[in-house]
Design a protein around this motif. Sequence first.
Motif, PDB file in Angstrom:
ATOM      1  N   SER A  80       2.883   9.848 -10.061  1.00 43.68           N
ATOM      2  CA  SER A  80       2.145  10.010 -11.324  1.00 43.68           C
ATOM      3  C   SER A  80       1.304  11.280 -11.288  1.00 43.68           C
ATOM      4  CB  SER A  80       1.248   8.786 -11.571  1.00 43.68           C
ATOM      5  OG  SER A  80       0.296   8.641 -10.532  1.00 43.68           O
ATOM      6  N   GLY A  81       0.748  11.599 -10.109  1.00 39.64           N
ATOM      7  CA  GLY A  81      -0.033  12.827  -9.981  1.00 39.64           C
ATOM      8  C   GLY A  81       0.834  14.051 -10.144  1.00 39.64           C
ATOM      9  N   GLY A  82       2.078  13.994  -9.608  1.00 39.53           N
ATOM     10  CA  GLY A  82       3.013  15.113  -9.763  1.00 39.53           C
ATOM     11  C   GLY A  82       3.461  15.298 -11.190  1.00 39.53           C
ATOM     12  N   GLU A  83       3.677  14.190 -11.916  1.00 38.08           N
ATOM     13  CA  GLU A  83       4.081  14.278 -13.308  1.00 38.08           C
ATOM     14  C   GLU A  83       2.988  14.884 -14.175  1.00 38.08           C
ATOM     15  OE1 GLU A  83       5.160  10.368 -14.388  1.00 38.08           O
ATOM     16  OE2 GLU A  83       7.027  10.326 -13.216  1.00 38.08           O
ATOM     17  N   HIS A  84       1.723  14.459 -13.869  1.00 39.52           N
ATOM     18  CA  HIS A  84       0.605  15.023 -14.659  1.00 39.52           C
ATOM     19  C   HIS A  84       0.410  16.499 -14.371  1.00 39.52           C
ATOM     20  CE1 HIS A  84      -0.515  11.270 -16.469  1.00 39.52           C
ATOM     21  NE2 HIS A  84      -0.691  10.691 -15.289  1.00 39.52           N
ATOM     22  N   SER A  90       0.828  -1.205   0.000  1.00 42.06           N
ATOM     23  CA  SER A  90       0.000   0.000   0.000  1.00 42.06           C
ATOM     24  C   SER A  90       0.863   1.257   0.000  1.00 42.06           C
ATOM     25  CB  SER A  90      -0.935  -0.007   1.208  1.00 42.06           C
ATOM     26  OG  SER A  90      -0.196  -0.028   2.414  1.00 42.06           O
ATOM     27  N   SER A  91       1.994   1.221   0.708  1.00 37.94           N
ATOM     28  CA  SER A  91       2.895   2.374   0.732  1.00 37.94           C
ATOM     29  C   SER A  91       3.511   2.614  -0.639  1.00 37.94           C
ATOM     30  CB  SER A  91       3.999   2.163   1.764  1.00 37.94           C
ATOM     31  OG  SER A  91       3.461   2.044   3.066  1.00 37.94           O
ATOM     32  N   GLU A  92       3.928   1.537  -1.294  1.00 37.94           N
ATOM     33  CA  GLU A  92       4.516   1.660  -2.624  1.00 37.94           C
ATOM     34  C   GLU A  92       3.504   2.180  -3.634  1.00 37.94           C
ATOM     35  OE1 GLU A  92       7.686   1.234  -3.697  1.00 37.94           O
ATOM     36  OE2 GLU A  92       8.174   1.128  -1.568  1.00 37.94           O
ATOM     37  N   MET A  93       2.266   1.684  -3.534  1.00 35.61           N
ATOM     38  CA  MET A  93       1.225   2.152  -4.452  1.00 35.61           C
ATOM     39  C   MET A  93       0.918   3.622  -4.215  1.00 35.61           C
ATOM     40  SD  MET A  93      -1.445  -1.040  -4.560  1.00 35.61           S
ATOM     41  CE  MET A  93      -0.930  -2.619  -5.214  1.00 35.61           C
ATOM     42  N   GLY A  94       0.917   4.029  -2.932  1.00 32.42           N
ATOM     43  CA  GLY A  94       0.675   5.435  -2.625  1.00 32.42           C
ATOM     44  C   GLY A  94       1.765   6.333  -3.178  1.00 32.42           C
ATOM     45  N   LYS A  95       3.019   5.882  -3.105  1.00 35.94           N
ATOM     46  CA  LYS A  95       4.139   6.654  -3.648  1.00 35.94           C
ATOM     47  C   LYS A  95       4.036   6.773  -5.163  1.00 35.94           C
ATOM     48  CE  LYS A  95       7.424   5.443   0.013  1.00 35.94           C
ATOM     49  NZ  LYS A  95       8.684   4.705   0.329  1.00 35.94           N
ATOM     50  N   LYS A  96       3.696   5.653  -5.827  1.00 32.49           N
ATOM     51  CA  LYS A  96       3.561   5.689  -7.281  1.00 32.49           C
ATOM     52  C   LYS A  96       2.427   6.612  -7.706  1.00 32.49           C
ATOM     53  CE  LYS A  96       5.435   1.054  -8.164  1.00 32.49           C
ATOM     54  NZ  LYS A  96       5.132  -0.307  -8.673  1.00 32.49           N
TER      55      LYS A  96
END
Length: 269
Positions: A264-268, A254-260
Amino acid sequence: MVKKRTWATIYLFIVFIVLYLPIFYLMFYSFNKAGNMTHFTGFTLDWYQEVFSDKRLIVIVIDTIVIALLSSVISTALGVFGALAIYLTKSRRSKNTLLSLNNVLMVSPDVIIGASFLILFTLIGIKLGFFSVLLAHIAFSVPIVVLMVLPKLQEMSPTLIDAARDLGAKRLDVLMKVVLPFITPGIFAGFFMALTYSLDDFAVTFFVTGNGFSTLSVEIYSRARQGISMSVNALSTLIFLLTLAIVLIYYFFSSEMGKKKRRSGGEHA
């Protein structure tokens, strides 16, 4: 405000002590050379060696893990489709009815559920054993998965699906490339919760076991009734550590998914 936080911290600390102190007490005496839970005379691993040298117990461990994995995978798949069915239901009354029926299974006493399965399997002629335990574990795990997945579906913006359809995506493509990736954290949460519930369940499993088949929880109960043995403590300690490992693995995923997701939100942005 500070006083409220202090009292809240003290309250949580007391709750954790009440919950975990008996477990740590059990774990501590699983290393007791004396073989009792009154006087600690020395450190030993003999009780763990006894557990691993018990061939019948090893078979029960394997059966328990197989049941847990199979029931978790199947119940996760069924729970995802159940959550999708509730989410896509347009009528508010029908949606609330389906959700209430799902929640009833969550709050129903395990004894009632176990007795109901026993009556059902007896009436339709299913022999008590591996298959009956598997069906029971799938049944009580599906509502858990639904409750884990449904909030993620409700967080998803309908415009994502509309945009995918406007771009020519078929229903299967929308499901596989838009919906499932978005609700993946909920799917993992449901899987690990179902896995934990299956490994730890006793009440329901106790009613539907038979023909020489058993699981760890039922085996620990039957051995504990015969008298206090540190091998039971050792076995209980191993189950607790396995459950703890599952929780840590889920936390890691869950931590890894939250980081990803944040990346991705920052890149967009």
